[in-house]
Enzyme design. Structure first.
Site, PDB file in Angstrom:
ATOM      1  N   MET A   1      39.356  27.317  11.666  1.00 41.59           N
ATOM      2  CA  MET A   1      40.713  26.749  11.596  1.00 41.59           C
ATOM      3  C   MET A   1      40.875  25.682  12.680  1.00 41.59           C
ATOM      4  SD  MET A   1      43.207  29.966  10.702  1.00 41.59           S
ATOM      5  CE  MET A   1      44.686  28.937  10.617  1.00 41.59           C
ATOM      6  N   TYR A   2      41.691  24.706  12.430  1.00 40.04           N
ATOM      7  CA  TYR A   2      42.062  23.612  13.354  1.00 40.04           C
ATOM      8  C   TYR A   2      40.922  22.633  13.648  1.00 40.04           C
ATOM      9  CZ  TYR A   2      45.181  27.544  14.198  1.00 40.04           C
ATOM     10  OH  TYR A   2      46.011  28.614  14.033  1.00 40.04           O
TER      11      TYR A   2
ATOM     12  N   GLU B   1      41.385  24.353   0.963  1.00 35.58           N
ATOM     13  CA  GLU B   1      41.401  25.826   1.078  1.00 35.58           C
ATOM     14  C   GLU B   1      40.514  26.460   0.002  1.00 35.58           C
ATOM     15  OE1 GLU B   1      42.730  27.041   3.646  1.00 35.58           O
ATOM     16  OE2 GLU B   1      44.425  25.795   4.209  1.00 35.58           O
TER      17      GLU B   1
HETATM   18  P1  ADP Z   1      42.029  22.407   9.515  1.00 38.40           P
HETATM   19  O1  ADP Z   1      42.364  22.050   8.100  1.00 38.40           O
HETATM   20  O2  ADP Z   1      40.553  22.439   9.806  1.00 38.40           O
HETATM   21  O3  ADP Z   1      42.693  23.697   9.950  1.00 38.40           O
HETATM   22  P2  ADP Z   1      43.705  20.136  10.238  1.00 38.40           P
HETATM   23  O4  ADP Z   1      43.017  18.910   9.738  1.00 38.40           O
HETATM   24  O5  ADP Z   1      44.870  20.641   9.463  1.00 38.40           O
HETATM   25  O6  ADP Z   1      42.607  21.285  10.485  1.00 38.40           O
HETATM   26  O7  ADP Z   1      44.251  19.901  11.704  1.00 38.40           O
HETATM   27  C1  ADP Z   1      43.468  19.370  12.739  1.00 38.40           C
HETATM   28  C2  ADP Z   1      44.401  19.120  13.934  1.00 38.40           C
HETATM   29  O8  ADP Z   1      44.786  20.353  14.521  1.00 38.40           O
HETATM   30  C3  ADP Z   1      43.779  18.363  15.080  1.00 38.40           C
HETATM   31  O9  ADP Z   1      43.844  16.976  14.852  1.00 38.40           O
HETATM   32  C4  ADP Z   1      44.648  18.767  16.260  1.00 38.40           C
HETATM   33  O10 ADP Z   1      45.757  17.917  16.410  1.00 38.40           O
HETATM   34  C5  ADP Z   1      45.197  20.123  15.854  1.00 38.40           C
HETATM   35  N1  ADP Z   1      44.663  21.249  16.636  1.00 38.40           N
HETATM   36  C6  ADP Z   1      45.354  22.348  16.963  1.00 38.40           C
HETATM   37  N2  ADP Z   1      44.576  23.223  17.647  1.00 38.40           N
HETATM   38  C7  ADP Z   1      43.358  22.657  17.760  1.00 38.40           C
HETATM   39  C8  ADP Z   1      42.116  23.056  18.341  1.00 38.40           C
HETATM   40  N3  ADP Z   1      41.966  24.234  18.933  1.00 38.40           N
HETATM   41  N4  ADP Z   1      41.055  22.223  18.240  1.00 38.40           N
HETATM   42  C9  ADP Z   1      41.186  21.030  17.638  1.00 38.40           C
HETATM   43  N5  ADP Z   1      42.332  20.591  17.066  1.00 38.40           N
HETATM   44  C10 ADP Z   1      43.412  21.394  17.117  1.00 38.40           C
HETATM   45  P1  TMP Z   2      43.162  26.011   7.746  1.00 41.11           P
HETATM   46  O1  TMP Z   2      41.668  26.179   7.742  1.00 41.11           O
HETATM   47  O2  TMP Z   2      43.612  24.799   7.017  1.00 41.11           O
HETATM   48  O3  TMP Z   2      43.724  26.094   9.131  1.00 41.11           O
HETATM   49  O4  TMP Z   2      43.789  27.213   6.912  1.00 41.11           O
HETATM   50  C1  TMP Z   2      43.164  28.459   6.811  1.00 41.11           C
HETATM   51  C2  TMP Z   2      44.035  29.461   6.093  1.00 41.11           C
HETATM   52  O5  TMP Z   2      43.259  30.650   5.851  1.00 41.11           O
HETATM   53  C3  TMP Z   2      45.271  29.934   6.872  1.00 41.11           C
HETATM   54  O6  TMP Z   2      46.352  30.149   5.972  1.00 41.11           O
HETATM   55  C4  TMP Z   2      44.858  31.284   7.438  1.00 41.11           C
HETATM   56  C5  TMP Z   2      43.894  31.810   6.386  1.00 41.11           C
HETATM   57  N1  TMP Z   2      42.831  32.698   6.887  1.00 41.11           N
HETATM   58  C6  TMP Z   2      42.569  33.891   6.217  1.00 41.11           C
HETATM   59  O7  TMP Z   2      43.241  34.219   5.234  1.00 41.11           O
HETATM   60  N2  TMP Z   2      41.557  34.701   6.663  1.00 41.11           N
HETATM   61  C7  TMP Z   2      40.780  34.393   7.743  1.00 41.11           C
HETATM   62  O8  TMP Z   2      39.873  35.177   8.089  1.00 41.11           O
HETATM   63  C8  TMP Z   2      41.043  33.153   8.434  1.00 41.11           C
HETATM   64  C9  TMP Z   2      40.202  32.751   9.604  1.00 41.11           C
HETATM   65  C10 TMP Z   2      42.085  32.340   7.974  1.00 41.11           C
HETATM   66 MG    MG Z   3      43.418  22.877   6.500  1.00 40.59          MG
END
Ligand code: ADP
Ligand code: TMP
Ligand code: MG
Ligand code: ZN
Length: 186
Positions: A12-13, A84
């Site tokens: 995530m993030y 997702e």
């Molecule tokens: P994902 O879909 O992989 O969850 P997003 O593209 O939605 O990620 O979001 C990326 C953004 O999240 C980064 O540009 C940054 O602003 C923010 N962010 C929040 N926490 C973190 C982290 N721990 N590391 C990097 N980016 C982070």
């Molecule tokens: P993201 O990758 O765009 O941040 O979103 C990941 C989504 O997946 C968020 O809704 C949380 C969910 N999630 C799970 O359901 N199970 C998991 O083990 C993890 C790490 C995330």
């Molecule tokens: Mg995402």
């Protein structure tokens, strides 16, 4: 010419959705025909938006499962974008294969692992057949290093499918993941 499959994976993030949207922008600028999909289970930002943690967004079609994607692809298009992807059934693999064989470029973003470090099966299978895999990392929320490849769940809830953001999950590196897990057992 056959299409190609690009997988964008990581914790995530790590910027998966941001990178997916930058590819959408390229197809938009090129006046290509495309569709963006997301699983209906992810209701964080309203049903019909793919959105990043920083607030960038594009219109998307929320679908219950992979067969809805095929049903929605009657006319000829250049590309399909799916966010997702970890929440889709395994049949998505067959459908993506069909799409790339029929000259459609496919871009998927999703988690590679659950917070328990179990591979998400659909992501793993798509990575296996992909032309390109982009593995992203985040900044570790414990040590601050740009080497977080895992997601840690900060709540007691054990469910591996559980929609949420920072109130439930943080991005961490392997050392910090192991330290947090040890502290929890104490
Ligand atoms: P994902 O879909 O992989 O969850 P997003 O593209 O939605 O990620 O979001 C990326 C953004 O999240 C980064 O540009 C940054 O602003 C923010 N962010 C929040 N926490 C973190 C982290 N721990 N590391 C990097 N980016 C982070
Ligand atoms: P993201 O990758 O765009 O941040 O979103 C990941 C989504 O997946 C968020 O809704 C949380 C969910 N999630 C799970 O359901 N199970 C998991 O083990 C993890 C790490 C995330
Ligand atoms: Mg995402
Ligand atoms: Zn760390």
């Amino acid at each position: 010419m056959a299409g190609k499959l690009t997988m964008i994976v990581g914790p995530m993030y790590s910027g998966k959705t941001t990178e997916l949207l930058s590819f959408v922008e390229i197809y938009k600028l090129g006046r290509k025909k495309f569709k963006v999909f997301k699983p209906a289970i992810d209701d964080r930002y309203g049903k019909s938006l793919v959105k990043t943690h920083t607030g960038l967004e594009v219109e998307a079609i929320a679908v219950e499962g992979s067969k809805d994607i095929v049903n929605l692809l009657e006319e000829k298009i250049d590309a399909v974008f799916i966010d997702e992807v970890q929440f889709f059934d395994k049949d998505l693999v067959r459908i993506v294969k069909q799409l790339i064989d029929s000259n459609v470029d496919v871009f998927c973003a999703g988690l590679d692992m659950t917070f328990k470090q179990n591979p998400f099966e659909t992501t793993a299978a798509l990575m296996a057949i992909a032309d390109e895999v982009i593995k992203k990392k985040a900044v570790c929320e414990v040590c601050g290093e740009y080497k977080a490849n895992l997601t840690y769940k900060v709540t007691e809830e054990e469910k591996e499918i559980d929609i949420g953001g920072k109130e439930k999950y943080i991005a961490v590196c392997r050392d910090c993941y192991n330290n947090l897990s040890k502290e929890r057992i104490k």
